[in-house]
Design a protein around this motif. Structure first.
Motif, PDB file in Angstrom:
ATOM      1  N   LYS A  34      13.897  29.276  53.780  1.00  0.00           N
ATOM      2  CA  LYS A  34      15.346  30.087  52.675  1.00  0.00           C
ATOM      3  C   LYS A  34      15.177  31.203  53.282  1.00  0.00           C
ATOM      4  CE  LYS A  34      12.727  30.985  48.688  1.00  0.00           C
ATOM      5  NZ  LYS A  34      11.420  30.529  49.822  1.00  0.00           N
ATOM      6  N   GLN A  35      17.211  32.044  53.362  1.00  0.00           N
ATOM      7  CA  GLN A  35      18.065  33.013  54.099  1.00  0.00           C
ATOM      8  C   GLN A  35      16.655  34.519  53.563  1.00  0.00           C
ATOM      9  OE1 GLN A  35      21.962  33.179  54.097  1.00  0.00           O
ATOM     10  NE2 GLN A  35      21.671  31.300  54.721  1.00  0.00           N
ATOM     11  N   SER A  36      15.789  34.303  52.371  1.00  0.00           N
ATOM     12  CA  SER A  36      15.911  35.411  51.869  1.00  0.00           C
ATOM     13  C   SER A  36      14.148  35.295  52.782  1.00  0.00           C
ATOM     14  CB  SER A  36      15.438  34.814  50.427  1.00  0.00           C
ATOM     15  OG  SER A  36      14.615  34.141  49.950  1.00  0.00           O
ATOM     16  N   ASP A  37      13.490  34.484  53.524  1.00  0.00           N
ATOM     17  CA  ASP A  37      12.000  34.398  54.011  1.00  0.00           C
ATOM     18  C   ASP A  37      12.338  35.852  55.212  1.00  0.00           C
ATOM     19  OD1 ASP A  37      11.406  32.230  52.338  1.00  0.00           O
ATOM     20  OD2 ASP A  37      11.157  31.362  53.950  1.00  0.00           O
ATOM     21  N   HIS A  38      13.368  36.269  55.486  1.00  0.00           N
ATOM     22  CA  HIS A  38      13.614  36.518  57.464  1.00  0.00           C
ATOM     23  C   HIS A  38      13.883  38.384  56.583  1.00  0.00           C
ATOM     24  CE1 HIS A  38      14.847  32.824  58.199  1.00  0.00           C
ATOM     25  NE2 HIS A  38      16.361  33.154  58.285  1.00  0.00           N
ATOM     26  N   PRO A  39      13.189  38.938  57.615  1.00  0.00           N
ATOM     27  CA  PRO A  39      12.289  40.748  57.450  1.00  0.00           C
ATOM     28  C   PRO A  39      14.388  41.010  57.648  1.00  0.00           C
ATOM     29  CG  PRO A  39      11.807  39.977  59.015  1.00  0.00           C
ATOM     30  CD  PRO A  39      12.578  38.650  58.235  1.00  0.00           C
ATOM     31  N   GLN A  40      13.950  42.520  57.705  1.00  0.00           N
ATOM     32  CA  GLN A  40      15.515  43.012  57.890  1.00  0.00           C
ATOM     33  C   GLN A  40      16.110  42.115  59.339  1.00  0.00           C
ATOM     34  OE1 GLN A  40      15.075  46.842  59.119  1.00  0.00           O
ATOM     35  NE2 GLN A  40      16.553  47.801  59.896  1.00  0.00           N
ATOM     36  N   GLN A  41      16.891  42.310  59.878  1.00  0.00           N
ATOM     37  CA  GLN A  41      18.058  41.835  60.892  1.00  0.00           C
ATOM     38  C   GLN A  41      18.419  42.865  61.996  1.00  0.00           C
ATOM     39  OE1 GLN A  41      17.752  38.087  61.486  1.00  0.00           O
ATOM     40  NE2 GLN A  41      16.129  38.606  60.191  1.00  0.00           N
ATOM     41  N   ILE A  42      17.508  42.750  63.290  1.00  0.00           N
ATOM     42  CA  ILE A  42      18.439  44.263  63.723  1.00  0.00           C
ATOM     43  C   ILE A  42      18.774  43.227  65.522  1.00  0.00           C
ATOM     44  CG2 ILE A  42      17.289  45.636  63.100  1.00  0.00           C
ATOM     45  CD1 ILE A  42      15.567  45.167  66.034  1.00  0.00           C
ATOM     46  N   PRO A  43      20.187  43.455  66.216  1.00  0.00           N
ATOM     47  CA  PRO A  43      20.774  43.420  67.372  1.00  0.00           C
ATOM     48  C   PRO A  43      20.132  43.504  69.007  1.00  0.00           C
ATOM     49  CG  PRO A  43      21.848  45.468  66.694  1.00  0.00           C
ATOM     50  CD  PRO A  43      20.427  44.894  65.879  1.00  0.00           C
ATOM     51  N   CYS A  44      20.018  42.455  69.475  1.00  0.00           N
ATOM     52  CA  CYS A  44      19.564  42.324  70.529  1.00  0.00           C
ATOM     53  C   CYS A  44      20.759  43.064  71.581  1.00  0.00           C
ATOM     54  CB  CYS A  44      19.322  41.102  71.478  1.00  0.00           C
ATOM     55  SG  CYS A  44      17.925  40.427  70.318  1.00  0.00           S
ATOM     56  N   TYR A  45      20.358  43.405  72.683  1.00  0.00           N
ATOM     57  CA  TYR A  45      21.538  44.134  73.377  1.00  0.00           C
ATOM     58  C   TYR A  45      21.803  42.933  75.259  1.00  0.00           C
ATOM     59  CZ  TYR A  45      22.052  48.045  69.715  1.00  0.00           C
ATOM     60  OH  TYR A  45      21.989  48.425  68.921  1.00  0.00           O
ATOM     61  N   ILE A  46      22.636  43.256  75.800  1.00  0.00           N
ATOM     62  CA  ILE A  46      22.877  42.802  76.869  1.00  0.00           C
ATOM     63  C   ILE A  46      23.165  43.807  78.134  1.00  0.00           C
ATOM     64  CG2 ILE A  46      24.233  41.094  78.916  1.00  0.00           C
ATOM     65  CD1 ILE A  46      24.653  39.342  76.374  1.00  0.00           C
ATOM     66  N   THR A  47      22.565  43.611  79.306  1.00  0.00           N
ATOM     67  CA  THR A  47      23.083  44.720  80.440  1.00  0.00           C
ATOM     68  C   THR A  47      22.790  44.050  80.918  1.00  0.00           C
ATOM     69  OG1 THR A  47      22.621  47.219  81.147  1.00  0.00           O
ATOM     70  CG2 THR A  47      20.902  46.197  81.292  1.00  0.00           C
ATOM     71  N   HIS A  48      22.742  44.709  82.612  1.00  0.00           N
ATOM     72  CA  HIS A  48      22.781  44.157  83.601  1.00  0.00           C
ATOM     73  C   HIS A  48      22.190  44.000  84.821  1.00  0.00           C
ATOM     74  CE1 HIS A  48      26.358  41.859  81.867  1.00  0.00           C
ATOM     75  NE2 HIS A  48      25.945  39.956  82.135  1.00  0.00           N
ATOM     76  N   THR A  49      21.887  43.870  85.793  1.00  0.00           N
ATOM     77  CA  THR A  49      21.720  44.274  87.346  1.00  0.00           C
ATOM     78  C   THR A  49      22.585  44.383  88.327  1.00  0.00           C
ATOM     79  OG1 THR A  49      21.206  42.167  88.496  1.00  0.00           O
ATOM     80  CG2 THR A  49      19.481  43.088  87.386  1.00  0.00           C
ATOM     81  N   ASN A  50      22.529  45.524  89.210  1.00  0.00           N
ATOM     82  CA  ASN A  50      23.672  45.711  89.864  1.00  0.00           C
ATOM     83  C   ASN A  50      23.613  45.634  91.854  1.00  0.00           C
ATOM     84  OD1 ASN A  50      22.629  48.253  91.005  1.00  0.00           O
ATOM     85  ND2 ASN A  50      22.897  49.156  88.320  1.00  0.00           N
ATOM     86  N   THR A  51      23.867  45.964  92.099  1.00  0.00           N
ATOM     87  CA  THR A  51      23.717  46.181  94.144  1.00  0.00           C
ATOM     88  C   THR A  51      22.912  46.972  94.432  1.00  0.00           C
ATOM     89  OG1 THR A  51      25.955  47.913  94.241  1.00  0.00           O
ATOM     90  CG2 THR A  51      26.277  44.708  94.578  1.00  0.00           C
ATOM     91  N   GLN A  52      22.857  47.983  93.565  1.00  0.00           N
ATOM     92  CA  GLN A  52      21.494  49.470  93.645  1.00  0.00           C
ATOM     93  C   GLN A  52      20.471  48.499  93.503  1.00  0.00           C
ATOM     94  OE1 GLN A  52      22.138  52.875  91.864  1.00  0.00           O
ATOM     95  NE2 GLN A  52      20.137  53.714  92.183  1.00  0.00           N
ATOM     96  N   THR A  53      20.104  47.856  92.339  1.00  0.00           N
ATOM     97  CA  THR A  53      19.434  47.418  91.672  1.00  0.00           C
ATOM     98  C   THR A  53      18.970  46.410  92.637  1.00  0.00           C
ATOM     99  OG1 THR A  53      20.103  47.350  89.926  1.00  0.00           O
ATOM    100  CG2 THR A  53      18.102  45.877  89.714  1.00  0.00           C
ATOM    101  N   HIS A  54      20.027  45.368  93.408  1.00  0.00           N
ATOM    102  CA  HIS A  54      19.107  44.630  94.219  1.00  0.00           C
ATOM    103  C   HIS A  54      18.342  45.294  95.733  1.00  0.00           C
ATOM    104  CE1 HIS A  54      21.558  41.450  92.081  1.00  0.00           C
ATOM    105  NE2 HIS A  54      21.142  42.110  91.318  1.00  0.00           N
ATOM    106  N   ASP A  55      19.341  46.076  95.994  1.00  0.00           N
ATOM    107  CA  ASP A  55      18.773  46.541  97.649  1.00  0.00           C
ATOM    108  C   ASP A  55      17.203  47.215  97.046  1.00  0.00           C
ATOM    109  OD1 ASP A  55      20.939  46.859  98.722  1.00  0.00           O
ATOM    110  OD2 ASP A  55      21.825  48.138  97.921  1.00  0.00           O
ATOM    111  N   ILE A  56      17.297  47.797  95.986  1.00  0.00           N
ATOM    112  CA  ILE A  56      15.678  49.089  95.467  1.00  0.00           C
ATOM    113  C   ILE A  56      14.954  47.611  96.151  1.00  0.00           C
ATOM    114  CG2 ILE A  56      14.001  49.298  94.216  1.00  0.00           C
ATOM    115  CD1 ILE A  56      16.864  50.312  93.292  1.00  0.00           C
ATOM    116  N   ILE A  57      15.155  46.063  95.411  1.00  0.00           N
ATOM    117  CA  ILE A  57      14.074  45.022  95.250  1.00  0.00           C
ATOM    118  C   ILE A  57      13.486  44.468  96.466  1.00  0.00           C
ATOM    119  CG2 ILE A  57      14.106  42.659  94.707  1.00  0.00           C
ATOM    120  CD1 ILE A  57      15.054  43.766  92.525  1.00  0.00           C
ATOM    121  N   ARG A  58      14.835  44.812  97.438  1.00  0.00           N
ATOM    122  CA  ARG A  58      14.527  44.137  98.830  1.00  0.00           C
ATOM    123  C   ARG A  58      13.820  45.032  99.418  1.00  0.00           C
ATOM    124  NH1 ARG A  58      19.990  43.519  98.741  1.00  0.00           N
ATOM    125  NH2 ARG A  58      20.440  41.232  97.517  1.00  0.00           N
TER     126      ARG A  58
END
Lengths: 629, 461
Positions: free
Chosen positions: A232-256
């Motif tokens: 049941k929906q009442s089984d669920h605890p409090q709901q919170i969001p997730c988020y989305i972000t991204h890597t960028n070219t600088q991240t990729h340079d660091i990894i390389r």
């Protein structure tokens, strides 16, 4: 010394496979022992805190349909629920939930502690006690021996685990836990084929050091879907969001710049990682034209600040991890709470298992979970349940049972593993299922609950509710089949606007529902047709069964065609080289895979229909042709 | 009760030509399985009385009479295979039989039998003695090997290119559709854009093209390629003329008269054959002739069989492998070669067929026509007309049947996509489409597909 009691089923390991295995056996009335090296980590989510997703959600619903725990636990521990593919058809829709690790784990532990017939004991398992080719019990680190009619091994990443961070590496299970070296050594002495796999995790972050205002919020669905048939929906605890972000070219340079200290790229890691879950360094090397990759910023729970940045799994050295994390939008001041790492571990070639997950070499010994080369809680739980129920059947001297490929994703999973084996950590995808239109989340109960009841896995309460649903579906289908409209029927005034083409000849409501553009709920608003069912699970089923009918029938036909020799047994010690006319390549493939049935043999890559014919003719000639029960 | 409570039994119905193609005046199509009586109704308009020969018309799907002949119906278990069996004995040549078979396998749930499958079925149903196991195994082995060879032949030239292109296109499309379904969080929802729709339409158009050609019989009647090769002035062009019954090629006694490739279609028992005359193979300073010789080699490499012409007035009695090693080195491995010793009328060698140095050899005179009938009979044999039920026709029919089914599923997939926007149904249609194409080009598993997806898209959290 021997422990005073002896058990029907002993389950070694308290992860997701071990949990479902021990619960299944206990539900079936077997005196069951769950042996874990640490009671406090029962039900722990060692990788990302989420359950479900495409293909995986399907498995969770199937576990649930057989009375398993996973769906119920995530219903009580989920903090963000979504239905994936909701814009696509019902067969490929799947539920996914972000979990609060602690809530989930506590729910599991509490459930285990209260399960009738189940004893929990904390001690590392060091050895199997054998009698000829049969396992009769296990012994622990302190020399305590447990007697058991059957044993289920669900020891996951703990088998000879080797953790890598940069060029440093050390023995370990999941970070912070010891590896089961003694058991691994013991198993290596047995005739199992062993290989090595690899997986990884991202560094964890402290939420207080992140700037969520620059990230894209990803709230859950509302109303929140539930996993369990009984949820049941009442089984669920409090709901919170997730988020989305991204890597960028600088991240990729660091990894390389850090690749010269990557265990992956310097050849220190030999195990094969999954193609679908590459480390961030892999993504950047293999898809160098992409200058940004998605990261899902997932909270680990309601009462912790820890964040799981899903998408940057890495085994680069810590200083590189630090820099790459801080190059990402919103992570500029991030504090890493735990470094990311790669882990290599042993797995046992699942082709050495029967369809019941019992070893082909050691009688009464069952394997489930990551030890069989899979990845994911859902895949582990599914195998655990099947191994547990088969260990229980075995201890009671009864026939084993595993669903077929046409019955469940569980069947696809186990058939793929035991027939084809795997070269990477095996994960479920819907494209692996040839009967995808039949294997839906919404009908997991219809596919499995009846069998589950027969096996003793399903509670009275669930069975009652299930029977009620079935009856509602049946009655409603009969009712709408008997509701007719003609061209000049008063209902057409409301009806025709819902249709692409107004009705031109007599039609019943089932015909109308079969049209792509109609919805059950809309049709039921028409006075002459309504009111429809209050039972939403049943009305959804009516709608899907009617709309998919043609395709369902076609898949059922296809299944029929394949039934012919599907369960025709091939003797376990069969010498394929005796069949004249088979090419050396075919003999080698069959010998390696040791298929139990003609059906399995026919699914091995490179086995031609002619080879199957020769096999059948040979078996027939020697009086070996018989069907399994 | 539910869709998962499945019935068992309900076996497949299989059909195939039961007589060696092309031989004699009677050709039999055998149908075995639960739908045999349904097939009878559709082809004959009735189910013949059990075990009674009836003389009836055989009709195609449009009710046109294709042939007339004897129909026999056997009820399970009292039949050759132990299942319901229908036998249609017509007197048409291979093309007529093929039309009949095409109609039969177009009936829902009836499929082409695999090589040796009737016998296998008979054996498994206790219709044959256990001691015949070895014979059955041999039959399965040899006939599936031959089927594989025929399939390879069927897949040559333009047809092959079209089919392989089609398979690649379908895989590509599936990759997009399946990725969109299995990885909805990866920002790759291709189902939402028009690419898939457009790609699908393009694939259907190209299959339409192949199908149209097939309908006209262009592909099915393509026939086998027999290439006549040899030294200049061995009499190759004369043989072409003798086989075709026409003056197709200019014949002189000047070496190098034939400079380009000449092709003529002939029929043996209604089965088409391409006889290809080539320039004589020699070192030549003449540019035009050199090109002709290169073309000749190309034809030889693509041939189903090579007739190596030898002038018996010059080279009688010698082993061709000994006096012409370059030729045997250059021809593809396993290429069937028949030695034709020509000009028997001049050299005085006896016409007839022998086996010399491991190669079938025919002595004849292309000029007088003596011995040419032996060559015709020999060609029939080589083409798989005899000794096996899996001829070139059968292979091509298999391929076309697969292509037709693939086409159907593409069309209904497009319909589903356009009217339902139902990606998972499109995916299902494409999966089945691929299964049919796999019958032509070999297996492509779901794991292969996943591999394609993972190497094309960066997937994974």
């Amino acid at each position: 010394m021997w422990y005073q009691d002896s058990f029907d089923v002993i389950v070694v390991g308290g992860g997701h496979a071990g949990t479902e295995a021990s619960l299944a056996a206990a539900r079936m009335g077997c005196k069951t022992l769950l042996l874990t090296h640490n009671i406090d980590t029962l039900g722990a989510m060692s990788c990302n805190p989420a359950i479900g997703g495409i293909g995986k959600g399907h498995l969770v619903k199937e576990i649930d349909a057989l009375g398993g725990l996973m769906a119920e636990a995530i219903d009580h521990g989920g903090i963000q629920f979504r239905t994936l593919n909701s814009s696509k058809g019902p067969a490929v829709r799947a539920t996914r939930a972000q979990a609060d690790r602690l809530l989930y784990k506590n729910y599991v532990r509490n459930y285990l502690e209260n399960q009738e017939n189940l004893t929990i004991f904390q001690q590392p398992c060091d050895d199997l006690i054998m009698e000829n080719d049969r396992v009769v019990g296990v012994s622990t680190q302190m020399g305590l021996k447990f007697k058991g009619k059957s044993v289920v091994l669900t020891v996951g990443t703990f088998l000879a685990g080797q953790i890598h961070i940069g060029l440093n590496n050390y023995e370990g299970g999941r970070a912070g836990d010891p590896a089961s070296q003694n058991l691994a050594d013991r198993l290596r002495d047995m005739p199992f084929r062993i290989d090595r796999l690899k997986t990884g995790t991202p560094p964890r972050l402290d939420a207080r050091s992140l700037d969520f205002s620059v990230m894209q919020a990803q709230p859950g669905d509302f109303p929140t879907p539930t996993f369990s048939f009984m949820g049941k929906q009442s089984d669920h605890p409090q709901q919170i969001p997730c988020y989305i972000t991204h890597t960028n070219t600088q991240t990729h340079d660091i990894i390389r710049s850090g690749l010269d200290r990557s265990p992956m790229y310097t050849g220190v890691i030999e195990g094969v990682g999954p193609r679908y879950c590459p480390s961030i360094e892999d993504k950047i090397m293999r898809f160098s034209d992409k200058d940004s990759h998605q990261i899902f910023v997932e909270p680990e729970g309601l009462t912790t600040h820890e964040i799981y940045p899903n998408g940057i799994s890495t085994s680069l050295p810590f200083d590189v991890q630090m820099n790459l994390v801080r190059s990402i939008k919103g992570f500029e001041n991030a504090h890493i709470t735990r470094p990311g790492y790669a882990i290599e571990y042993d797995f046992f070639d699942p082709r050495d298992l029967k369809q019941t997950l019992e070893s082909k070499f050691v009688e009464n010994l069952f394997f489930a979970g990551q030890i069989n080369g899979t990845t994911g809680y859902e895949e582990a739980g599914a195998q655990g349940l099947i191994a547990g129920l088969n260990a229980a059947q075995r201890s009671q001297g009864k026939e084993g049972w595993t669903p077929g490929r046409e019955q469940a994703y569980m069947g696809v999973l186990i058939d793929d593993l035991s027939t084809l084996g795997t070269k990477e950590p095996y994960r479920m995808f819907t494209s692996r299922a040839e009967y995808r239109l039949l294997l839906r989340e919404d009908n997991a109960d219809i596919r499995l609950t009846e069998k589950g009841r027969e096996l003793g896995l399903v509670s009275d309460e669930r069975w009652q509710r299930f029977s009620e649903k079935l009856e509602n579906i049946e009655q409603e289908r009969q009712r709408i089949r008997g509701l007719w409209v003609q061209k000049d029927h008063p209902a057409t005034e409301q009806l025709n606007p819902m249709l692409k083409n107004p009705i031109s000849k007599d039609a019943n409501v089932e015909d109308l529902l079969r049209r792509p553009e109609t919805r059950y709920d809309d049709l039921m608003t028409i006075e002459a047709f309504g009111p429809g069912l209050n039972d939403k699970q049943a009305s959804e089923q009516v709608e899907i069964q009617v709309k998919y009918a043609g395709y369902i029938d076609r898949q059922l036909d296809e299944i029929d065609k394949k039934k012919r020799h599907e369960n025709t047994l091939i003797p376990g010690d069969f010498d394929f080289s005796k069949i004249s006319g088979l090419s050396n390549e075919v003999v080698a493939k069959l010998t390696e895979a040791r298929p139990e049935t003609i059906g399995k043999a026919s699914r091995i890559s490179g086995i031609t229909p002619a080879a199957i014919s020769l096999l059948l003719v040979y078996l027939k000639k020697h009086g070996l042709l018989r069907k399994s029960a | 009760m539910s869709e998962s409570s499945l019935s068992t039994s309900h076996l497949e119905t299989i059909a195939a030509q039961a007589t060696p193609p092309g031989r004699g005046g009677v050709g039999i199509i055998r149908i075995s399985g639960p739908l045999a009586s349904l097939v009878a109704e559709q082809v004959l308009g009735k189910v013949p009385a059990v075990r009674k020969a009836e003389y009836l018309s055989f009709r195609d799907e449009n009710q046109n009479v294709i042939d007339q002949g004897i129909a026999l119906f056997f009820k399970a278990p009292n039949s050759f295979t132990g299942e319901d069996v229908l036998e249609l004995q017509g007197h048409g040549g291979p093309v007529i039989l093929d039309m009949l078979l095409k109609h039969v396998v177009s009936i829902n749930k009836v499929r082409m039998a695999r090589p040796g499958e009737f016998s296998e079925q008979a054996f498994l149903n206790d219709k044959l003695d256990l001691t015949q196991a070895e014979a059955i195994a041999d039959l399965i082995n040899s006939s599936s090997e031959q089927a594989a060879r025929c399939a390879l032949h069927s897949l040559q030239g333009d047809f092959s290119k079209l089919v392989h292109q089609l398979v690649d296109d379908v895989i590509h499309l599936r990759m997009y559709v399946e990725a969109a379904i299995d990885f909805p969080e990866e920002e790759i929802d291709f189902l939402a854009d028009s690419k898939i729709n457009n790609d699908l339409k393009a694939i259907i158009a190209s299959v339409d093209g192949v199908m149209a050609k097939a309908q006209q019989g262009a592909i099915i009647r393509e026939g086998m390629r027999v290439v006549i090769a040899g030294r200049p002035n061995a009499g190759k062009s004369s043989l072409l003329n003798a086989l075709s019954g026409k003056e197709s090629a200019i014949v002189t006694d000047i070496e190098g008269t034939t400079r380009d490739v000449l092709s003529e279609q002939i029929h043996i028992d209604g089965m088409p054959l391409h006889i290809i005359d080539t320039a004589g193979l020699r070192e030549s300073p003449d540019k035009v002739e050199q090109i002709g010789i290169e073309r000749a080699w190309k034809e030889i490499e693509q041939a189903d069989r090579v007739l190596l012409m030898i002038d018996s007035t010059k080279e009688a009695g010698d082993n061709p492998k000994a006096f012409w090693p370059e030729f045997f080195e250059r021809i593809p491995q396993n290429m069937g070669v028949t030695i034709v010793k020509n000009k028997a009328d001049v050299s005085g060698i006896a016409t007839g067929q022998t086996l010399e140095h491991g190669a079938p050899t025919i002595n004849l005179s292309a000029m007088t026509g003596e011995g040419v009938d032996l060559l015709t009979a020999h060609l029939k044999e080589c083409m798989g007309y005899e000794g096996s039920t899996e001829g070139g026709f059968m292979a091509r029919r298999r391929h076309l049947a697969a292509l037709e089914s693939a086409h159907q599923h593409l069309v209904s997939g497009l319909d589903q996509l356009e009217s339902f926007v139902a990606g998972e149904i499109l995916a299902e249609e494409l999966r089945i489409c691929q299964q049919h194409l796999n019958e032509i080009t070999g297996e492509f598993t779901s794991d292969d597909l996943l591999g394609q997806i993972f190497s094309s898209f960066c997937i994974g959290k």
